[in-house]
Design an enzyme around this catalytic site. Structure first.
Site, PDB file in Angstrom:
ATOM      1  N   GLU A   1       0.855  -1.125  -0.059  1.00 14.15           N
ATOM      2  CA  GLU A   1       0.062  -0.070  -0.004  1.00 14.15           C
ATOM      3  C   GLU A   1       0.977   1.336  -0.003  1.00 14.15           C
ATOM      4  OE1 GLU A   1      -2.930  -0.263   3.171  1.00 14.15           O
ATOM      5  OE2 GLU A   1      -4.067  -1.676   1.771  1.00 14.15           O
TER       6      GLU A   1
ATOM      7  N   GLU B   1      -6.023  -7.498  -1.979  1.00 12.81           N
ATOM      8  CA  GLU B   1      -6.640  -7.655  -0.599  1.00 12.81           C
ATOM      9  C   GLU B   1      -8.213  -7.194  -0.803  1.00 12.81           C
ATOM     10  OE1 GLU B   1      -5.016  -5.323   2.604  1.00 12.81           O
ATOM     11  OE2 GLU B   1      -2.805  -5.847   1.937  1.00 12.81           O
TER      12      GLU B   1
END
Ligand SMILES: *[C@@H]1O[C@H](CO)[C@@H](O)[C@H](O)[C@H]1NC(C)=O
Ligand SMILES: *[C@@H]1O[C@H](CO)[C@@H](O)[C@H](O)[C@H]1NC(C)=O
Ligand SMILES: *[C@@H]1O[C@H](CO)[C@@H](O)[C@H](O)[C@H]1NC(C)=O
Length: 442
Positions: free
Chosen positions: A226, A345
């Site tokens: 991320e 995810e």
């Protein structure tokens, strides 16, 4: 609380409890003897037939010459739990559970910088015990025919992350800024990170004898979990970092796929920025299309967190967003990137007002249907990885997204159904092991 229920006994191929245990031990000592005499025979032992590298062809992943669409999951905690004897079996337990549901890929952390059980204690200094734990994770994954996406650094604080690298540079008196985003632009920190990457990619696994860069058990390298660089919303800084680091990985390892690890937000100049959950996501210094477009990036990564991203309480609205978000990114993969797009995810928090476990089943079904449709049409929506699986007795590793894979029958059924139909679609036959049995009932 037992770590695994009775029905999830270890029945891994190599150590079948009901099987011919003594003959296996006998074989093991014979092999050990031969190994000591002839060295590299252990390679042969681990070289299972047809365990090959995943590659890509345009917008599709390929495995053994056929399109490969992925049903998988995240368990970030594998290496950490493989360090100590008492917790190591959790790794096998979750890999086995995944395998039993026909899952083929698990995403996990190949980093721990300066925290408890650190792999990297300080720049370029490694804890061999933790490296051996990562060796173990990779060797176990292979045993269960699970491929791994290994992430190389965290944007967030957990397990050190970019903040730890900045601290190190500061302590060494060479850091040019105390901003945690200097991770991306400070030349000394870039060198720290490259040294780290090189050490991991060229690590020789002490169990299999295979260097990580030569090991087909690894599905792909992910540069960062991320990444965000809020100090430069133009996106230039992060783009430059991605470019340099992905090229660096490729200079060491040409066999594995590389992805960024993005959440998938569109940047301020993107015509699609209105598809972001809100205006804020365009200010994070990332742009899904531009960052994923680099030639050294093999496939795009996207996350899906409607609970964190949308302020609504209504599950239906969240699920509606999930559909739009996925279809938009698949369209990007097909029309702009010409690369596979993987939803690395996704999950639903149990902290929502009125949360029902069945909401998760609904979410999984929606995600799975979109991937299945993509697979049927040979499109770029290449797979999805649920966040996250854990096993009993390790609550401290849970978050509000955790699922014990065997705890809810309806959830494991939804997951297994996807494994079966994806496998059957491209004629992965004979379906291996459990899957053959599971899928024949469908
Ligand atoms: C391995 O793959 C080849 C072709 O890709 C196939 O002919 C062969 O049967 C496979 N072997 C096993 C053991 O699955
Ligand atoms: C690779 O993609 C091209 C174009 O889509 C297709 O014609 C070809 O059959 C693909 N190759 C394999 C091995 O799937
Ligand atoms: C980075 O630094 C800023 C400002 O000090 C802080 O607000 C933010 O939480 C930090 N982020 C991370 C991931 O460490």
């Amino acid at each position: 609380m037992p770590i695994i229920p009775e029905s999830y006994n270890f029945t891994g191929k190599m150590f079948a409890p009901n099987g011919p245990f003594y003959p296996i031990l006998g074989l093991a000592s014979l092999v050990a003897f031969i190994y000591m005499s002839f060295g590299d025979l252990r390679f042969i032992l681990f070289e299972e037939p047809n365990f090959s590298f995943v590659s890509k062809n345009g917008t599709q992943f390929l495995l053994d010459g056929r399109p490969f669409y992925i049903n998988g999951w995240n368990s970030y905690w594998l290496m950490d739990n493989a360090v100590d004897e008492f917790s190591r079996r959790r790794v096998s337990a979750v890999l086995q559970a995944g395998s039993k549901m026909g899952l083929t890929v698990c995403r996990t952390w190949a980093f721990n910088d300066g925290s408890y059980h650190a792999l990297q204690i300080s720049p370029g200094q490694f804890n061999e015990r933790v490296f051996k734990a990562l060796d173990h994770v990779i060797a176990e994954a292979r045993k269960y025919e699970i491929r791994l996406i290994l992430s190389l650094i965290n944007n967030l604080h957990a397990y050190g992350g970019k903040t730890q690298y900045v601290k190190w540079a500061w302590q060494d008196g060479i850091g040019i800024s105390s901003s945690n985003d200097s991770f991306f632009f400070d030349p000394s920190i870039r060198t720290y990170f490259k040294n780290y990457v090189k050490a991991v990619l060229t690590r020789r696994n002490t169990i299999s004898g295979i260097e990580y860069r030569d090991d087909p058990t690894i599905f792909a390298w992910e540069l960062m979990n991320e990444p965000r660089c809020m100090s430069d919303p133009s996106g230039e800084t992060l783009q430059d970092w991605i470019k340099e680091m992905s090229a660096f990985v490729k200079s060491i390892d040409k066999k594995h796929l590389v992805t960024v690890g993005l959440e998938g937000f569109y940047g301020p100049k993107s015509s699609k920025s209105t598809l972001n959950p809100s205006a804020w996501e365009a200010t994070l210094g990332t742009d899904f299309i531009r960052d994923s477009q680099l030639s050294t990036i093999d496939f795009a990564s996207v996350h899906i967190y409607p609970d964190h991203w949308l302020s609504t309480d209504k599950v239906e609205e969240k699920l509606g967003f999930v559909k739009k978000w996925m279809l938009s990114h698949i369209e990007d993969g097909d029309k702009q990137l010409m690369k596979p797009v993987m939803f690395t995810e996704y999950g639903l928090s149990n902290q929502n007002k009125g949360f029902e476990p069945s909401d998760r089943d609904k979410l999984i079904e929606i995600v799975n249907d979109i991937i299945y449709e993509s697979a049927k049409r040979s499109q770029s929506g290449a797979g999805s990885l649920l966040w996250q699986f854990f096993v009993g007795g390790m609550e401290e590793y849970n978050d509000d997204f955790g699922i014990v894979p065997w705890e809810r029958r309806s959830t494991s059924d939804v997951i297994t159904k996807q494994s079966c139909r994806l496998a059957l679609l491209y004629g992965r036959s004979p379906l291996r092991g459990n899957l053959k049995e599971l899928c024949s009932h469908r």
